[in-house]
Structure formats: C-alpha cells, structure tokens
Design an enzyme around this catalytic site. Sequence first.
Site, PDB file in Angstrom:
ATOM      1  N   CYS A   2      -8.854  -5.346  -2.866  1.00  0.00           N
ATOM      2  CA  CYS A   2      -9.843  -6.363  -3.520  1.00  0.00           C
ATOM      3  C   CYS A   2      -9.835  -6.014  -4.872  1.00  0.00           C
ATOM      4  CB  CYS A   2     -11.160  -6.204  -3.055  1.00  0.00           C
ATOM      5  SG  CYS A   2     -11.515  -6.465  -1.301  1.00  0.00           S
ATOM      6  N   ARG A  27      -3.241  -4.646  -6.425  1.00  0.00           N
ATOM      7  CA  ARG A  27      -4.269  -3.806  -5.682  1.00  0.00           C
ATOM      8  C   ARG A  27      -4.001  -4.165  -4.302  1.00  0.00           C
ATOM      9  NH1 ARG A  27      -8.448  -1.756  -8.986  1.00  0.00           N
ATOM     10  NH2 ARG A  27      -9.958  -1.937  -7.205  1.00  0.00           N
ATOM     11  N   TRP A  74      -8.957  -8.091   0.521  1.00  0.00           N
ATOM     12  CA  TRP A  74      -7.967  -7.241   1.302  1.00  0.00           C
ATOM     13  C   TRP A  74      -9.000  -7.150   2.537  1.00  0.00           C
ATOM     14  CZ3 TRP A  74      -8.159  -2.416   3.757  1.00  0.00           C
ATOM     15  CH2 TRP A  74      -6.830  -2.111   4.279  1.00  0.00           C
ATOM     16  N   ASN A 100     -16.151  -6.281  -3.419  1.00  0.00           N
ATOM     17  CA  ASN A 100     -15.220  -5.346  -2.962  1.00  0.00           C
ATOM     18  C   ASN A 100     -16.162  -4.183  -2.462  1.00  0.00           C
ATOM     19  OD1 ASN A 100     -13.570  -3.363  -2.832  1.00  0.00           O
ATOM     20  ND2 ASN A 100     -12.997  -3.052  -5.134  1.00  0.00           N
ATOM     21  N   GLY A 101     -15.962  -3.756  -1.281  1.00  0.00           N
ATOM     22  CA  GLY A 101     -16.599  -2.743  -0.657  1.00  0.00           C
ATOM     23  C   GLY A 101     -16.947  -3.069   0.644  1.00  0.00           C
ATOM     24  N   GLU A 484       7.420  13.003   0.682  1.00  0.00           N
ATOM     25  CA  GLU A 484       7.271  11.894  -0.113  1.00  0.00           C
ATOM     26  C   GLU A 484       8.278  11.083   0.111  1.00  0.00           C
ATOM     27  OE1 GLU A 484       5.102  10.505  -1.676  1.00  0.00           O
ATOM     28  OE2 GLU A 484       6.220   9.447  -3.069  1.00  0.00           O
ATOM     29  N   LYS A 488       7.683   6.861   1.289  1.00  0.00           N
ATOM     30  CA  LYS A 488       8.408   5.937   0.671  1.00  0.00           C
ATOM     31  C   LYS A 488       9.286   4.941   1.605  1.00  0.00           C
ATOM     32  CE  LYS A 488       6.612   5.734  -2.276  1.00  0.00           C
ATOM     33  NZ  LYS A 488       5.617   6.826  -2.938  1.00  0.00           N
ATOM     34  N   GLU A 491       6.763   3.020   4.056  1.00  0.00           N
ATOM     35  CA  GLU A 491       5.719   1.947   3.593  1.00  0.00           C
ATOM     36  C   GLU A 491       6.483   0.695   2.891  1.00  0.00           C
ATOM     37  OE1 GLU A 491       3.421   3.074   0.019  1.00  0.00           O
ATOM     38  OE2 GLU A 491       4.992   4.704  -0.513  1.00  0.00           O
ATOM     39  N   HIS A 507      11.542  22.402  17.999  1.00  0.00           N
ATOM     40  CA  HIS A 507      10.459  22.603  18.683  1.00  0.00           C
ATOM     41  C   HIS A 507      10.001  21.182  19.106  1.00  0.00           C
ATOM     42  CE1 HIS A 507      10.196  26.747  17.807  1.00  0.00           C
ATOM     43  NE2 HIS A 507      10.594  26.474  16.626  1.00  0.00           N
ATOM     44  N   LYS A 606      -2.960  -0.990  -3.188  1.00  0.00           N
ATOM     45  CA  LYS A 606      -2.740  -0.102  -4.140  1.00  0.00           C
ATOM     46  C   LYS A 606      -3.714   0.974  -4.432  1.00  0.00           C
ATOM     47  CE  LYS A 606      -0.194   1.748  -7.783  1.00  0.00           C
ATOM     48  NZ  LYS A 606       0.772   2.807  -7.149  1.00  0.00           N
TER      49      LYS A 606
END
Length: 611
Positions: A2, A27, A74, A100-101, A484, A488, A491, A507, A606
């Site tokens: 948001c 964001r 969002w 936002n929240g 990482e 990457k 996503e 295993h 973000k």
Amino acid sequence: MCGIIGYIGYREAVKIILDGLECLEYRGYDSTGLAAIENGKLLYRKNVGRLSVLKDSIDKDPITANIGIGHNRWATHGKPSDINAHPHLSSDGLISVIHNGIIENYLELKAALEAKGVEFVSETDTEVVAHLIREKYKGDLLSAVSEALSEIRGAYALCVLCESEPGRIIAAKLASPLIIGFGDAENFVASDSTALAAHTRRICNLNDRVIADVTAESVHLYDLDLKPLELVEEHIPDEWTQEAVALGEYSHFMLKEIHEQPQAIRNAAMGKLGSKDGSVAFDGFSFTKEEYKKLKRIDIVACGTAYFAGVFGKYLIEKHLRIPVEACIASEFRYKNPIVGEGSLVIAISQSGETMDTLESLKLAKARGAKTLAITNVLGSQIDRAADYRIYTMAGPEIAVASTKAYSTQVEILYLLALYFGSLSESMPAESVEALTNAAMQAPDAVSYVLGQEKAIEQATEEIFKSSRMFFIGRGADYCASLEGALKLKEISYIHAEAYPSGELKHGPIALIEEGTPIVALATQPELYDKALSNIKEVKARGAKVLLIARDSAAYIAREADISIMIGEMEDDAAILPAVCVMQLLSYYTALKLGRDVDKPRNLAKSVTVE
Ligand code: M6R
C-alpha cells in the site's frame, strides 16, 4: 505494501498525487484511487489494476483541486476490485479515507454500525473507518478521527478528508509507516520519502499513536487524546534523489540496481572501515569490551532476502568469532517465545526498516531486556527508530521488488560487524581479521568482475531454464548464497526453485531429479570443492543439467558441468557476493525471457507492513 500520498497547498493536487502514486508503485499494489475536494465538493476515482487506468479516467474527467489524497492498494481484506479500492467513503460522501494496515476489530465495528443502519458496500476493513468517523463527526474532523481511533484496534496509516472542511487533511499512524513532508504554503503526507523527494527534503516521520492536522500553512501533531505533541523535523538523506528513483538508461529497476552494487557496497563501507588493518567504527553502534564479554548469544531477525543475509551473518560470525548466533525468520521468532533477554544482542536486518514482523520481533526482544541493533537502508524508518543501535547500509533507494543491492550492502555490513566484534573480543585470530578485511575491500570489484560477464550469463539462461522447477545447491557459504539465488528466481520468474544444502539431496529431494532437471551448483569454497564435485556427479548421473558458479580455482569441477560461470579469485568470504550477482542476473534474464513483470512480480509487495 500500500502506498499513501496526500497533498494540500496551492498547486494541482491531482497531478502531485498521481506522480506520488507512481513513485510508490514499487511498494506493490493491485488497485489505486484518489479523492480530492473541488470547489467544496468531495470527488473520487478508483479502479482495480494499474495506475495508468486511473490516469486515463482522470484525463477523461479531470478534477481541479488543491487538496487530495491518493492510495495504491495491496489487497488484504477483500479481493482486488474497483469497489474494494481506496478511498472509502461514508454513506453520505462527506468523509473519505485511505488506509494502510489492518483494522483487527473491523467485524465487530461493522456489526455495530450495521445495527445502526449503516450500509457497507465493500469487503474491506477500511470502510468501517469512514463510517465510524462519520458517526463521530460533529463539525470537527480532528475530534472525530480521535474518537474513532479510540475504538479501533490494529494497524493503520490513515489520511482522511471531509467535504465540509476543505482546508485540512487529518492523518494518523499506528504500526504502519507515515511521514509528513513540509513545503512553503503546502504540505504533504506519504508512506515514504520516495514520493516526496521531488518536492521537499524536509520531513517528519510520525511516531505510533500520533494524529497530524495538516493544512497548507501548518502541521500540528497530537496524541490520540488530542494532547499537542512536539514536531521534530528531519531530512530526506542526500542519496534519496529524484535521479536515484528514476530508471535512467536501464529497462528495469532490478537491472539498474544490480549494476549499482559495486558502488553501493563501497558506500556501505565508507566512513566505517578505517584502513587495511581492519579497524571499524560505526556512528550509531558501539559496545564496550565489557558489554561484548557479557554477550551470550546473537539472534538475527529478518524476512526474505534480509533473512538470507542474516543466514550468512550467522555463518560468518560463528566462523570467525566462535560465539553462538541464530538467524531467525522474524514471523517465527515473534511467536516462538524466543530465548532472549539480558546478554542477548538481537540484530534486525531490513532494507525498508518497515517490515512488520521484523519490527515486532525487535520490539519483543527489547522489551525482554536484549540489546537491539538495526541494520537498515532507511533512516528514520520504524525499525531504525525502535532499535537501541543502528547501522545504515547506504544502498540508496531500492525500487525493484526483488532485493539486489540491499542484500549486498547488508552482507558488506556483516563483514564490518564481524570485524568490529573481533576488535572487542581481542581473541579473533589475525587470519580472520585479514580475511574479513579483504572480503569487505574486495567485494565491490568482485561484483564488477561478474557484471562484466553479463552477456555470458544471459546466454546461460537459454540452455538451462526450460523447466518449471529447479534446484540451487551448495554447502556452507555456498548454501547461504543458493538460498538467495533460489528466492530471486522464484519471485520474478515464477519458476519453482528450491535451495538445498548439497549433502541433503540424498535424503529426499534427489528423487525429483530426472532427465534435464536444471541445477545451479555453487563451488566457491576451496575446502569443499571435492564435495561439490561429488554432488555434481551424483545429480548428473540422474540426468540433471548443471550450471556451475565457481571460483577460477575450481576449474577442474567446471569440466563436469554443462555450463560454467567462473567468478574470478578472491578471499573465501568474499565469494558470496559475486556468486549471488550471477544468480541475480540469471533470474533477471530468465524472467525477461518469460515475459514477466520483472520489477513488480505478481502478488508481491516491496515493503511488507502487515503480518
Ligand atoms: O525491507 P525488508 O528488507 O525488511 O524486506 C524483507 C523482505 O520482504 C525482502 O527482503 C524480500 O524478500 C525481497 N524483496 C525479495 O527480493
């Protein structure tokens, strides 16, 4: 997650709001909208989808106003849709709210309002705020907001407009970020300073439970009971320029930020790493030798990429300092009744400084008596302000959702932190001091070397990424890097990628390997080269196609791989950053080939400011 922007002054509010929403797109959002007061009439527009749709609708039916609020949503409560987009209005259209929240008790509040005859039109938690403020409104918006907030539980960054008070925006904050920007005869409200950099450098980061009464000429702060509060003016850091948040010659922010890494790493170390002898000093963090001696454990709390930097931090500090370190996913840490208290140092790593779970973990640790240190990129962010100590990564604005330079600067800071602890411990071997100093100093050039191989890395994606799933494998530091790398790729390309410690394959996961399964294997740690070679042979024997990322000294392993990207030679501890840089570029070019929205991958935000 948001984005909020508000403007009041003498200029065209709608233009400023649309530009601000564009700056806040990074964001993450799925719908967008704005409200403004034109000649005493509260007007609004909102839609699901991109900001361009909102711009088109404004072009067709313009709004001329000097006051307005805008929002990128969002979705949390209620699917992305026109009706669920913000702003939300009271039934009579008098009050307009963006938020936002998450309002945790919204069902309870909604039921009470419905019992009084209020009709709801959306599925959102935010709509209750508009109706509740309307119910409390008796001619003063500030009092109405304060009264409404006394009944609300949860997290909020709010901006409220009232048609009958066209000269003020009321803003309020609890847990979700909100800042005020100051101009001459104009003022701003925003989620973060990227939206304000074009207009002002003068800001105030609002604290929790603060209400701001914003007019063109003044900003007054109050607590929730409307007791006046002091306003402390801060400044947007110099590196947060308009150019820094613009694409320039690049096609995507992710690519730009990958290329910015060598300089960003240098900036991270600048003024902290004294000389070749490894002396380190931080402005915002210092421990006495006594304090260090009392340290029983370190916990690193973070999410996503920042967590993976933390996993490497654990590896590095334990290797060189022999003190116990745990790297914890913040959303797990806060609910596991963690063993923290006196004698603990809790390090919160966060690019944005706003990630809710990381922030709450830090607060929990602090409340239990632990010392807390924030490693963050955003000065004045909530995590920065909540911690006892702070170290800034100085990466500059990171706009792409996928973290790149944030990660490399966090790793650079971890080299320095290990060196700093070493100077306090007095027992760190000279080889460790040398290794960490070299790593910190070599990192920028090591990454530059890999950037010089961009074409070859791009070509490697042709061969390898034709599958819908793949593995990244390595041991020790290489496992840290592969975590990482896999994040990457998944996503931004939406290919299912998993990182595994190479020795774990046998295993279970090796059952998934069949003819053509792509595997990225890492070999950057000489004492583990032979192990890496065995694991590569193991997966090749089962039909895997192997892309090797290795130091030059591992050339003999390269003969076993289908494709190899050699990253040069450097200190062992320095190899993680060039290796990760290769995987950033692999992910970028794969996503590009698959036609993905590289900078704004689906479903992602973000800055994750809700749980
Ligand atoms: O702002 P933070 O560093 O606290 O964000 C944590 C994660 O959301 C973030 O690292 C995320 O995993 C990355 N953007 C992924 O590339």
